[in-house]
Structure formats: structure tokens, C-alpha cells
Design an enzyme around this catalytic site. Structure first.
Site, PDB file in Angstrom:
ATOM      1  N   GLU A  70       1.597  -0.054  -4.773  1.00  0.00           N
ATOM      2  CA  GLU A  70       0.584   0.895  -5.220  1.00  0.00           C
ATOM      3  C   GLU A  70       1.236   2.242  -5.483  1.00  0.00           C
ATOM      4  O   GLU A  70       1.557   2.976  -4.553  1.00  0.00           O
ATOM      5  CB  GLU A  70      -0.505   1.053  -4.149  1.00  0.00           C
ATOM      6  N   ASP A 100       0.823  -1.209   0.000  1.00  0.00           N
ATOM      7  CA  ASP A 100       0.000   0.000   0.000  1.00  0.00           C
ATOM      8  C   ASP A 100       0.862   1.267   0.000  1.00  0.00           C
ATOM      9  O   ASP A 100       1.989   1.264   0.503  1.00  0.00           O
ATOM     10  CB  ASP A 100      -0.878  -0.028   1.265  1.00  0.00           C
TER      11      ASP A 100
END
Ligand code: NAG
Ligand code: NAG
Ligand code: NAG
Ligand code: NAG
Length: 459
Positions: free
Chosen positions: A231, A207
Site C-alpha cells: 500500500e 499495509d
């Protein structure tokens, strides 16, 4: 001697860990644990998508057929640590070492991973090392980062073009971990090694990758021992490419934006050529994650009701360079808006395995597998303002974003004169290569995926 045995034991206990080379052929189904299945037969709707809806690890375990029958050989599950109250999505951890009790027990999670492995499926875990849950100023609630000194001083990210601002300031109210602090750094590296090995995860989705310095990710990724895909929420291939190296791959947001612009907004398909050329900056495009939808954006079908445009984007994402990731609900034509509306519950649909989109997803995933697309280079075959065609090996993909009857004679193709090639979506839609050309006709914005007739599996 004992040291050697210990070393061997450690080695064999972590043989599930999968490398980027093992992930290259995989196709991933992304789901949010809270939204997939309650596992108790309760299929009633969720009263509030902004809070827990009741999905569990057992629910996923019980419904692996639904996923595997489409051809997927990997799942990506949302983060598992104990989270801040109401954080059903998992991106606001309180206790990094515990398992979110809303989803079940440690044993339930182990059962899920084992069930996937016994089917030959990989499990990718979504992990957060940038921030924790919004507990300010009471950091004693966080395990193990229970002191203000483990975080950057408060400032909210205000300028996404200032990398220092992005790395040192906070995402909203989420305390931003200071990875340059030796305790924080070493603890996160130990944690990722521990969690991967304790549960047997095969890969990681990382993330908020752009919000943490790359030198940390390089050590974190190494410590995990598995494939990592980050990400990088940014549409510029030049920027995103800098993260491929410290992490194995990145989620291909530049592709996401290109597909939305061409297939949803109808921008000229010359953009496909420009885009593919701009992607040459990536060190290895074959291990990027390609996706049309995810949990952070309105779904494709929220912006258009054109199902053929959606199918075209999905077919592109599954056949282009990269590891395809299909977001749960795409196979049922979900059309939710921004977070949390794009995080629908899917349980009422888990018995609907003959729907149009479920069938379509099954076809494209199996095409990728049968043609082993990951083994072949990507070659542009034809570009026009309303038509784009590429091939990999003996697989040829033809796309349009025009609602009209589109016809092109593709003379630069991988076939030989007289060879018969067919469109996988319609067994009788076959053409004979004539004068060296593959004659393509597309109606209503449809996509066609071709293969030699000799390779078609008859029904
Ligand atoms: C801080 O959190 C701890 C653990 O949840 C709790 O025991 C304590 O009462 C909290 N302190 C304040 C000032 O809220
Ligand atoms: C970038 O962000 C940092 C941290 O917020 C700040 O100190 C610095 O002044 C910013 N630089 C520019 C050029 O705005
Ligand atoms: C798109 O999202 C909005 C906001 O969630 C929702 O009201 C609307 O119904 C959605 N549109 C479609 C076509 O589903
Ligand atoms: C699928 O399950 C729903 C309840 O979740 C039920 O209403 C529906 O009839 C079922 N459909 C089929 C085809 O079994």
C-alpha cells in the site's frame, strides 16, 4: 539424510505459495472479514459500522460461490491477528500469533484457505508490520513486542513529504515498530514466513508500505516466499515506483486518482495519456494492483450517481496493465462515504446475483480471462479530450467521460479490413472494419469492450 527429508518436507508443504508470475493472470476480490457474512443466517443490519458487525471466516467459506461465480480466482482478506478491542478491521494487532476470535478459530481459517484452494482460488492476506494496537504505555499487552524499546520514540507523522518523518514517526496513536532493532526485524521476518506457511496463504497485501524503510521490505518479502503488493498511498508514479523491487508490486494509487479525476470529475481524457506515459517509470506494470475502490476511501459512487462513469472506471481497472482488485460491494453498487461508511455489511445482498452491477462485474472479469489480457502489451489507439481507446491483443477498450453522443473512427486498431468485432455488453452491437477503421459510437458515457465476433461465446 534427515536434514534432507526435512528440507524436502518444508519445500512440499509450502508449494501453495504463489509467485508474482502466478498472480499475473489473477483477478482479486477484496473483502473485510467482519463485513462479508456472519455464517449463521443472521442477516440483520449492523448497528455500528465503527465496531464489530459479526462477519466470520466460516461466513466467507459458505459464500465462495457468490465470489467465484463472478469469475474471481483470488480473495484478499483483512488482517487476522488478535486485535485491540473494537478493531474489527484488523490493523491494530495485540497478538501477532493468535487468530482474532471474533472471526473464528485457527481451524476455521484453515478451512477457508483449503476451500479456496480446492476451487483453484488464491488467498491473499493483509499484513501489518509498521505498527501495533494503541496500547501506550502498557506494551506488556503486545505479543511479542512487549517493551517500549521495540518502538520508535513517540512523534506523530506530521509531514508526508519528509520520508524520515513518515518512517520514524507514528500513524496517529499506533506504536511504530523499530525495524532497525535486530529482534524486531528478525521476529517480523520469522513471523511472516510462519504465518504464510501455517495457513497456506498465496500472497500478501502489505499495509502502510511507505512508512517502513525499503531495505526492511526487501527482507520481509523474501522471507514470505510469496507475491507481495504494498500500500503506497500516494498519487505520484515516480514515488510509488521506487517501492517496486523491495515489494513485488504496489497498489496503483496513481491510477486510482487518475480514474477519479477523469470519470468522476470529468477532467479531459488527455490526462489518461499523460498518466499512462508517466507509468513507464514502473519496473513492471503487469504486477501492480489496479483498483477503483477500497476500504480507505469514499466509494466511487459516493461522489457521483453516474453508473456509466463507475462502470467505465471498473472496466479500465480490469483491462489495463496490472492485477485487478475489485472491492466487495462494488458489484452491488454500494456508495458509502469515508471510513467506516465505505465498509458496509454485504450479507443482505449475497443472494442478489442478477443485479446490474453483479452482471457487469462478471462480464468484465470474464472478458479479461477469455482474452488473456495479461499476455498482451498495452497499446494506446486514440486519445481525445472526451475519448480514449487502447487495446491488448485483439481486445479493444473504448472509453468516454462525456454524456453526449461520441463518435470516433479508430484507424489505428489491431483488426483487419472486413473483420467483424463486437461489444461484449450487447451481442448485436457489432461493426465491420471498413477502410481500416473501427467506428466507435458511445452514448451516455458508456464503455465498450470489443472482441472479434469469431471469439464471442454464443449463449
Ligand atoms: C498492562 O496490560 C497487562 C496485560 O493486559 C495487564 O495485566 C496489566 O494490568 C496492565 N497494566 C496497566 C498498568 O494497565
Ligand atoms: C524530517 O523528519 C525528521 C523526523 O521527524 C526530523 O528530525 C527532521 O528534522 C525533518 N526534516 C526536515 C527537513 O524537516
Ligand atoms: C456519501 O457518504 C455520506 C457519508 O457517509 C453519506 O451520508 C451519503 O449518503 C453518501 N452518498 C451516497 C450517494 O451514498
Ligand atoms: C435475499 O435475502 C434477504 C434477506 O437478507 C431477503 O429479504 C430477500 O428477500 C432475499 N432475496 C431473494 C431474491 O431471495
Amino acid at each position: 539424510m534427515w536434514n534432507l527429508l526435512l528440507l524436502l518436507a518444508t519445500f512440499f508443504s509450502s508449494t501453495n505459495a504463489a509467485t508474482k508470475d502466478q498472480w499475473r493472470s489473477r483477478t482479486i476480490y477484496q473483502l473485510l472479514t467482519d463485513r462479508f457474512s456472519r455464517g449463521n443466517g443472521d442477516n440483520s443490519p449492523c448497528p455500528d459500522l465503527g465496531n464489530y458487525c459479526g462477519g466470520t471466516f466460516n461466513g466467507i467459506t459458505q459464500n465462495l460461490d457468490y465470489i467465484q461465480n463472478m469469475g474471481f480466482d483470488a480473495i484478499w482478506i483483512s488482517p487476522i491477528p488478535v486485535n485491540y478491542p473494537g478493531a474489527y478491521h484488523g490493523y491494530a494487532a495485540i497478538d501477532l500469533y493468535g487468530v482474532n476470535p471474533n472471526f473464528g478459530t485457527e481451524q476455521d481459517l484453515l478451512n477457508l484457505v483449503n476451500a479456496c484452494h480446492s476451487r483453484g482460488m488464491y488467498v491473499m492476506l493483509d499484513v501489518v508490520a509498521n505498527h501495533v494496537g494503541p496500547v501506550t504505555p502498557n506494551y506488556t499487552q503486545i505479543n511479542p513486542f512487549n517493551n517500549e524499546k521495540y518502538y520508535h520514540p513517540y512523534c506523530e507523522i506530521s509531514n508526508w513529504n519528509n520520508q524520515t518523518n513518515v518512517e520514524y514517526c507514528w500513524l496517529g496513536t499506533l506504536p511504530d515498530l523499530a525495524q532497525e532493532n535486530p529482534f524486531v526485524r528478525q521476529t517480523l521476518k520469522n513471523w511472516i514466513h510462519w504465518i504464510v506457511n501455517k495457513y497456506g496463504f498465496d500472497g500478501l497485501r502489505v499495509d502502510t508500505a511507505i512508512e517502513v524503510p525499503m531495505d526492511f521490505w526487501a527482507e520481509f518479502s523474501m522471507s514470505s516466499g510469496v507475491y507481495t503488493v504494498g500500500e503506497t498511498f500516494n498519487g505520484d508514479p515516480n514515488y510509488c515506483a521506487t517501492y517496486q523491487g523491495c515489494l513485488d508490486g504496489i497498489l496503483n494509487y496513481p491510477l486510482f486518482f487518475m480514474m477519479r479525476s477523469v470519470f468522476q470529475q470529468g477532467q479531459p481524457m488527455w490526462d489518461c495519456r499523460t498518466f499512462m506515459q508517466s507509468c513507464s517509470v514502473f519496473p513492471d506494470q503487469t504486477i501492480l494492483g489496479s483498483f477503483v475502490d477500497n476500504h480507505d476511501n469514499p466509494r466511487f459512487l459516493n461522489g457521483t450517481s453516474n453508473l456509466n462513469a463507475f462502470k467505465s472506471a471498473l472496466a479500465w481497472s480490469v483491462t489495463t496493465l496490472g492485477i485487478p482488485i475489485i472491492y466487495y460491494g462494488d458489484e452491488q453498487g454500494f456508495s458509502g462515504g469515508p471510513d467506516p461508511y465505505c465498509r458496509e455489511v454485504i450479507w443482505p445482498y449475497l443472494n442478489q446475483t442478477t443485479s446490474e452491477m453483479y452482471t457487469f462485474v462478471t462480464q468484465i472479469v470474464n472478458y479479461r480471462k477469455q482474452m488473456q489480457l495479461w499476455n498482451y502489451p498495452w497499446i494506446e489507439r486514440y486519445a481525445q479530450s472526451n475519448f480514449y481507446c487502447f487495446s491488448r491483443g485483439l481486445a479493444t477498450m473504448a472509453f468516454t467521460n462525456s454524456p453526449n453522443n461520441v463518435q470516433y473512427s479508430v484507424t489505428y486498431n489491431p483488426y483487419t479490413n472486413g473483420q467483424v468485432v463486437c461489444n461484449i455488453f450487447w451481442q448485436n452491437d457489432c461493426v465491420t472494419i471498413t477502410n481500416g477503421a473501427l467506428n466507435v459510437v458511445l452514448l451516455n458515457g458508456e464503455v465498450k469492450l470489443y472482441m472479434p465476433k469469431s471469439m464471442m461465446v454464443s449463449e
